[in-house]
Write a protein that holds these residues in place. Structure first.
Motif, mmCIF file in Angstrom:
data_model
loop_
_atom_site.group_PDB
_atom_site.id
_atom_site.type_symbol
_atom_site.label_atom_id
_atom_site.label_comp_id
_atom_site.label_asym_id
_atom_site.label_seq_id
_atom_site.Cartn_x
_atom_site.Cartn_y
_atom_site.Cartn_z
ATOM 1 N N LEU A 47 8.263 -7.547 -13.387
ATOM 2 C CA LEU A 47 7.508 -7.637 -14.664
ATOM 3 C C LEU A 47 7.697 -6.446 -15.628
ATOM 4 C CD1 LEU A 47 4.154 -9.047 -13.342
ATOM 5 C CD2 LEU A 47 5.584 -10.300 -14.684
ATOM 6 N N GLY A 48 8.862 -5.735 -15.230
ATOM 7 C CA GLY A 48 9.274 -4.682 -16.045
ATOM 8 C C GLY A 48 8.476 -3.463 -15.985
ATOM 9 N N GLY A 49 7.692 -3.413 -15.031
ATOM 10 C CA GLY A 49 6.900 -2.193 -14.786
ATOM 11 C C GLY A 49 5.411 -2.145 -15.540
ATOM 12 N N SER A 50 5.075 -3.389 -15.965
ATOM 13 C CA SER A 50 4.160 -3.666 -17.035
ATOM 14 C C SER A 50 2.915 -3.700 -16.354
ATOM 15 C CB SER A 50 4.277 -4.723 -17.821
ATOM 16 O OG SER A 50 4.367 -5.835 -17.434
ATOM 17 N N ILE A 51 2.611 -3.512 -14.934
ATOM 18 C CA ILE A 51 1.297 -3.453 -14.404
ATOM 19 C C ILE A 51 1.149 -2.605 -13.443
ATOM 20 C CG2 ILE A 51 1.450 -6.046 -14.294
ATOM 21 C CD1 ILE A 51 1.967 -6.137 -11.451
ATOM 22 N N THR A 52 0.243 -2.145 -13.069
ATOM 23 C CA THR A 52 -0.200 -0.773 -12.154
ATOM 24 C C THR A 52 -0.057 -1.500 -10.650
ATOM 25 O OG1 THR A 52 -1.429 0.211 -14.137
ATOM 26 C CG2 THR A 52 -1.589 1.041 -11.795
ATOM 27 N N THR A 53 0.256 -0.450 -9.769
ATOM 28 C CA THR A 53 0.182 -0.926 -8.353
ATOM 29 C C THR A 53 -0.479 0.171 -7.741
ATOM 30 O OG1 THR A 53 2.119 0.493 -7.864
ATOM 31 C CG2 THR A 53 2.514 -2.143 -8.527
ATOM 32 N N ALA A 54 -1.302 -0.119 -6.545
ATOM 33 C CA ALA A 54 -2.193 0.612 -5.795
ATOM 34 C C ALA A 54 -1.843 0.162 -4.349
ATOM 35 C CB ALA A 54 -3.348 0.634 -6.130
ATOM 36 N N GLN A 55 -2.144 0.937 -3.277
ATOM 37 C CA GLN A 55 -2.449 0.430 -1.860
ATOM 38 C C GLN A 55 -3.831 0.415 -1.643
ATOM 39 O OE1 GLN A 55 -3.533 2.587 1.032
ATOM 40 N NE2 GLN A 55 -2.671 0.749 2.053
ATOM 41 N N VAL A 56 -4.064 -0.516 -0.623
ATOM 42 C CA VAL A 56 -5.489 -0.616 -0.301
ATOM 43 C C VAL A 56 -5.572 -1.470 1.140
ATOM 44 C CG1 VAL A 56 -6.247 -2.959 -1.506
ATOM 45 C CG2 VAL A 56 -7.937 -1.036 -0.906
ATOM 46 N N ASP A 57 -6.475 -1.106 2.031
ATOM 47 C CA ASP A 57 -6.609 -1.721 3.392
ATOM 48 C C ASP A 57 -7.626 -2.732 2.832
ATOM 49 O OD1 ASP A 57 -6.986 -3.035 5.752
ATOM 50 O OD2 ASP A 57 -7.291 -1.126 6.572
ATOM 51 N N ALA A 58 -7.622 -4.156 2.840
ATOM 52 C CA ALA A 58 -8.703 -4.969 2.304
ATOM 53 C C ALA A 58 -9.442 -5.286 3.544
ATOM 54 C CB ALA A 58 -8.011 -6.171 1.880
ATOM 55 N N ASP A 59 -9.249 -4.819 4.732
ATOM 56 C CA ASP A 59 -10.466 -4.713 5.820
ATOM 57 C C ASP A 59 -11.040 -3.591 5.882
ATOM 58 O OD1 ASP A 59 -9.408 -7.158 7.118
ATOM 59 O OD2 ASP A 59 -7.663 -6.034 7.865
ATOM 60 N N ASN A 60 -11.064 -2.694 5.030
ATOM 61 C CA ASN A 60 -11.699 -1.225 4.883
ATOM 62 C C ASN A 60 -12.395 -1.288 3.614
ATOM 63 O OD1 ASN A 60 -12.407 1.514 4.189
ATOM 64 N ND2 ASN A 60 -10.742 2.125 5.827
#
Length: 397
Positions: A47-60
């Protein structure tokens, strides 16, 4: 315009990110988070870097809460694993943010597809003044909306529904699943249940088979009855339904492989000991099978998912068939995913649009058929999944 947090970077998460990015009139800021940030970054690069990303553990839950507080979204779109639904709902409750998912919660140690755990959140969400929309995929999701449309527009009384899901595509692999293998195999091998005579009736998995002639050139295919969670909410919220069944196509090749895997114990969901370590066979099998995300460029053909609703209109018996046809290759050209991910991801985005624009909005926990189907379908068609409506006679199953 609104800020949204998407949790899950599999095939469906990729479609959701792409389709949200196409609608900047609604989604001003988009954050995509997953346990593996590299997957999010790969989608962001598409997407050409148009969104932000993050790391998350969805069990936490504390990690989820911290991320939600950091991002401050208006809505969390959960396209992670069904095992993680309750953790994400807990985080939304703690932060006061609306919630949407595409599949009901399932305990890790039991193949039990039902809404009871999530419906139990009704009072807490209502008291918090926030909304949870459950099952905003295709089936469940759009099939619920099609049933609601039949009840609103085409039938005075809905008495029977048959939900019919065909994947008439081919990926050329000896054996692969089109979405998470663990969930797919659990679903197919579970005891079949259908609604009849005021209760769910049980039968052995895949023991009831029919041939259905699918429209638009797909033609006759074998369909098998299995349990699917939308029947549970539909018979609750549309109590005139006397009979509800769910049908899906499977190739002989798929069933042959599945039978062998079951016979040798590879589909078990309980732990076994191997070389001093405890492993779950189906999780090991998942690691061996092709990643569903890798099937996109290989898959050709179409899907056809729809609802046949039978009942009474103006005092006469009537039938209506509402369905969608989706093309695997066209989906891949648009969002680099095949139609199975596309048909789940697009309705998730449309459900989000309904909530963010307040066309569907009320505190509490809701299923799709509880809202106006026509405003949803008005968005769904232009987003890539138009419906076809056929009134009158259709071959009986």
């Amino acid at each position: 315009m609104s800020n949204v947090l998407i949790i899950g970077a599999g095939g469906v998460g990729q479609v959701v990110a792409h389709k949200c990015a196409q609608r900047r009139d609604i989604f001003s800021e988009i954050t995509l988070a997953s346990r593996t940030k590299a997957k999010c970054d790969a989608i962001a690069a598409q997407l050409g870097g148009s969104i932000t990303t993050a790391q998350v553990d969805a069990d936490n839950v504390p990690e989820l809460v911290a991320l939600i507080k950091q991002v401050q979204p208006k809505l969390v779109i959960n396209v992670a694993l069904p095992y993680q639904d309750l953790h994400i709902m807990d985080a939304c409750l703690e932060t006061g943010v609306d919630y949407l998912d595409t599949a009901n919660y399932e305990p890790l140690d039991t193949a039990k597809f039902e809404y009871s755990w999530q419906w139990a959140y009704q009072e807490r969400f209502r008291n918090a003044g926030i909304m949870a929309l459950l099952g905003s995929g295709f089936d469940p999701g759009v099939t619920n909306v099609y049933t609601a449309l039949a009840a609103k527009k085409y039938l005075d009384v809905v008495e029977e529904i048959d939900i019919i899901d065909a994947n008439a595509g081919s990926h050329g692999q000896p054996f692969a699943t089109n979405f998470n293998p663990e969930i797919n195999i659990r679903e197919v091998t579970a005891v079949c249940r259908h609604w009849e005579n005021g209760a769910f009736q049980e039968s052995p998995p895949l023991s009831t088979k029919r041939v259905f002639d699918f429209p638009e050139g797909i033609g006759p295919m074998n369909i098998y009855r299995l349990y699917h969670e939308e029947m549970e909410s539909l018979v609750k919220h549309i109590p005139t339904i006397k009979k509800a069944q769910f049908w899906m196509t499977f190739s002989d090749n798929y069933l042959k492989h599945l039978e062998v895997l079951q016979n040798v114990g590879m589909t078990r969901i309980d732990e076994v000991e191997y070389n001093g370590q405890k492993i779950v066979p189906i999780q090991f099998l998942k690691a061996l099978l092709p990643d569903p995300g890798s099937l996109g460029p290989l898959t050709k053909g179409k899907t056809c998912i729809g609802v046949i609703a039978r009942g009474i209109k103006d005092g006469k018996k009537k039938q209506v068939y509402i369905y969608n046809i989706c093309d695997h290759e066209a989906c891949y050209r648009e969002v680099q995913s095949q139609a199975i991910s596309y048909t789940t991801g697009v309705p998730a985005v449309v459900g989000a649009i309904m909530m963010l624009t307040k066309q569907w909005h009320a505190p509490g926990v809701w299923n799709m058929e509880q809202f106006d189907p026509e405003v949803f379908l008005k968005e769904l068609g232009p987003m890539g999944l138009p419906e076809v409506v056929v009134e009158g006679e259709w071959p009986e199953l």
